[in-house]
Write a protein that holds these residues in place. Sequence first.
Motif, PDB file in Angstrom:
ATOM      1  N   ILE A  49       5.336 -15.106  -2.176  1.00  0.00           N
ATOM      2  CA  ILE A  49       3.843 -14.615  -2.699  1.00  0.00           C
ATOM      3  C   ILE A  49       4.213 -13.145  -3.065  1.00  0.00           C
ATOM      4  O   ILE A  49       3.711 -12.712  -4.025  1.00  0.00           O
ATOM      5  CB  ILE A  49       2.834 -15.093  -1.457  1.00  0.00           C
ATOM      6  CG1 ILE A  49       2.680 -16.552  -1.633  1.00  0.00           C
ATOM      7  CG2 ILE A  49       1.545 -14.360  -2.195  1.00  0.00           C
ATOM      8  CD1 ILE A  49       1.784 -17.192  -0.416  1.00  0.00           C
ATOM      9  N   ILE A  50       4.724 -12.489  -2.227  1.00  0.00           N
ATOM     10  CA  ILE A  50       4.634 -10.963  -2.077  1.00  0.00           C
ATOM     11  C   ILE A  50       5.511 -10.476  -3.056  1.00  0.00           C
ATOM     12  O   ILE A  50       5.283  -9.606  -3.786  1.00  0.00           O
ATOM     13  CB  ILE A  50       4.832 -10.396  -0.731  1.00  0.00           C
ATOM     14  CG1 ILE A  50       3.700 -10.676   0.291  1.00  0.00           C
ATOM     15  CG2 ILE A  50       5.177  -9.066  -0.812  1.00  0.00           C
ATOM     16  CD1 ILE A  50       3.570 -10.243   1.688  1.00  0.00           C
ATOM     17  N   SER A  51       7.006 -11.081  -2.798  1.00  0.00           N
ATOM     18  CA  SER A  51       8.055 -10.423  -3.597  1.00  0.00           C
ATOM     19  C   SER A  51       7.904 -10.547  -5.255  1.00  0.00           C
ATOM     20  O   SER A  51       8.380  -9.447  -5.831  1.00  0.00           O
ATOM     21  CB  SER A  51       9.418 -11.041  -3.420  1.00  0.00           C
ATOM     22  OG  SER A  51       9.221 -12.587  -3.652  1.00  0.00           O
ATOM     23  N   PRO A  52       7.165 -11.467  -6.113  1.00  0.00           N
ATOM     24  CA  PRO A  52       7.189 -11.082  -7.289  1.00  0.00           C
ATOM     25  C   PRO A  52       6.143 -10.106  -7.606  1.00  0.00           C
ATOM     26  O   PRO A  52       6.243  -9.417  -8.586  1.00  0.00           O
ATOM     27  CB  PRO A  52       6.672 -12.729  -7.835  1.00  0.00           C
ATOM     28  CG  PRO A  52       7.028 -13.551  -6.824  1.00  0.00           C
ATOM     29  CD  PRO A  52       6.916 -12.764  -5.261  1.00  0.00           C
ATOM     30  N   LEU A  53       5.137 -10.002  -6.830  1.00  0.00           N
ATOM     31  CA  LEU A  53       4.052  -9.125  -7.069  1.00  0.00           C
ATOM     32  C   LEU A  53       4.757  -7.570  -6.871  1.00  0.00           C
ATOM     33  O   LEU A  53       4.494  -6.497  -7.630  1.00  0.00           O
ATOM     34  CB  LEU A  53       2.884  -9.091  -6.118  1.00  0.00           C
ATOM     35  CG  LEU A  53       2.207 -10.430  -6.133  1.00  0.00           C
ATOM     36  CD1 LEU A  53       1.181 -10.562  -5.302  1.00  0.00           C
ATOM     37  CD2 LEU A  53       1.440 -10.262  -7.812  1.00  0.00           C
ATOM     38  N   LEU A  54       5.405  -7.508  -5.489  1.00  0.00           N
ATOM     39  CA  LEU A  54       5.906  -6.145  -5.133  1.00  0.00           C
ATOM     40  C   LEU A  54       7.070  -5.791  -6.305  1.00  0.00           C
ATOM     41  O   LEU A  54       7.120  -4.555  -6.813  1.00  0.00           O
ATOM     42  CB  LEU A  54       6.602  -6.311  -3.734  1.00  0.00           C
ATOM     43  CG  LEU A  54       7.043  -5.071  -3.240  1.00  0.00           C
ATOM     44  CD1 LEU A  54       6.389  -3.755  -3.300  1.00  0.00           C
ATOM     45  CD2 LEU A  54       7.953  -5.164  -2.012  1.00  0.00           C
ATOM     46  N   PHE A  55       8.059  -6.649  -6.430  1.00  0.00           N
ATOM     47  CA  PHE A  55       9.424  -6.264  -7.341  1.00  0.00           C
ATOM     48  C   PHE A  55       8.768  -6.073  -8.670  1.00  0.00           C
ATOM     49  O   PHE A  55       9.131  -5.325  -9.384  1.00  0.00           O
ATOM     50  CB  PHE A  55      10.384  -7.425  -7.126  1.00  0.00           C
ATOM     51  CG  PHE A  55      10.756  -7.583  -5.877  1.00  0.00           C
ATOM     52  CD1 PHE A  55      10.891  -6.577  -5.138  1.00  0.00           C
ATOM     53  CD2 PHE A  55      11.288  -8.603  -5.588  1.00  0.00           C
ATOM     54  CE1 PHE A  55      11.404  -6.532  -3.956  1.00  0.00           C
ATOM     55  CE2 PHE A  55      12.091  -8.984  -4.253  1.00  0.00           C
ATOM     56  CZ  PHE A  55      12.163  -7.747  -3.264  1.00  0.00           C
ATOM     57  N   GLY A  56       7.808  -6.746  -9.279  1.00  0.00           N
ATOM     58  CA  GLY A  56       7.196  -6.539 -10.588  1.00  0.00           C
ATOM     59  C   GLY A  56       6.604  -5.142 -10.620  1.00  0.00           C
ATOM     60  O   GLY A  56       6.555  -4.527 -11.768  1.00  0.00           O
ATOM     61  N   TRP A  57       5.962  -4.699  -9.703  1.00  0.00           N
ATOM     62  CA  TRP A  57       5.210  -3.204  -9.677  1.00  0.00           C
ATOM     63  C   TRP A  57       6.302  -2.208  -9.511  1.00  0.00           C
ATOM     64  O   TRP A  57       6.331  -1.426 -10.249  1.00  0.00           O
ATOM     65  CB  TRP A  57       4.369  -3.288  -8.157  1.00  0.00           C
ATOM     66  CG  TRP A  57       3.746  -1.879  -8.303  1.00  0.00           C
ATOM     67  CD1 TRP A  57       2.592  -1.411  -9.086  1.00  0.00           C
ATOM     68  CD2 TRP A  57       4.191  -0.923  -7.484  1.00  0.00           C
ATOM     69  NE1 TRP A  57       2.585  -0.120  -8.433  1.00  0.00           N
ATOM     70  CE2 TRP A  57       3.201   0.418  -7.637  1.00  0.00           C
ATOM     71  CE3 TRP A  57       5.166  -0.892  -6.479  1.00  0.00           C
ATOM     72  CZ2 TRP A  57       3.444   1.390  -6.900  1.00  0.00           C
ATOM     73  CZ3 TRP A  57       5.432   0.449  -5.743  1.00  0.00           C
ATOM     74  CH2 TRP A  57       4.570   1.623  -6.131  1.00  0.00           C
ATOM     75  N   ILE A  58       7.300  -2.696  -8.857  1.00  0.00           N
ATOM     76  CA  ILE A  58       8.693  -1.622  -8.784  1.00  0.00           C
ATOM     77  C   ILE A  58       9.184  -1.609 -10.123  1.00  0.00           C
ATOM     78  O   ILE A  58       9.493  -0.475 -10.546  1.00  0.00           O
ATOM     79  CB  ILE A  58       9.626  -2.084  -7.618  1.00  0.00           C
ATOM     80  CG1 ILE A  58       8.971  -2.044  -6.545  1.00  0.00           C
ATOM     81  CG2 ILE A  58      10.811  -1.474  -7.766  1.00  0.00           C
ATOM     82  CD1 ILE A  58       9.751  -2.423  -5.127  1.00  0.00           C
TER      83      ILE A  58
END
Length: 96
Positions: A49-58
């Motif tokens: 859940i978190i990694s696609p959002l976080l890595f996309g933001w990065i």
Amino acid sequence: GPPAAGGVRVFRRGGPPPGGGPRAGPPPPRPPPGRAFGIVSTGFNVGGIISPLLFGWIMDQGRPHWVFGASVLFMVLTVVLALITDRPRQRGRSEA
């Protein structure tokens, strides 16, 4: 029979019989069977859940190399949390 014959029997069986060695006390306690599964499955669920959002933001920030840094951070955090939760609970505290 002679000791050599016993050695041949052990070799043919693939090893000594289970529990054949001397014991120094009671066997050690077994870890709970579902603990590792719980840590791994929770990590996959939360990470999915978190990694696609976080890595996309990065990536949107133009810093793709920080994807690896964030991955390392979460791996270290997982190890630390697993070690902290593995400590035995102290007895003698208020057990209400």
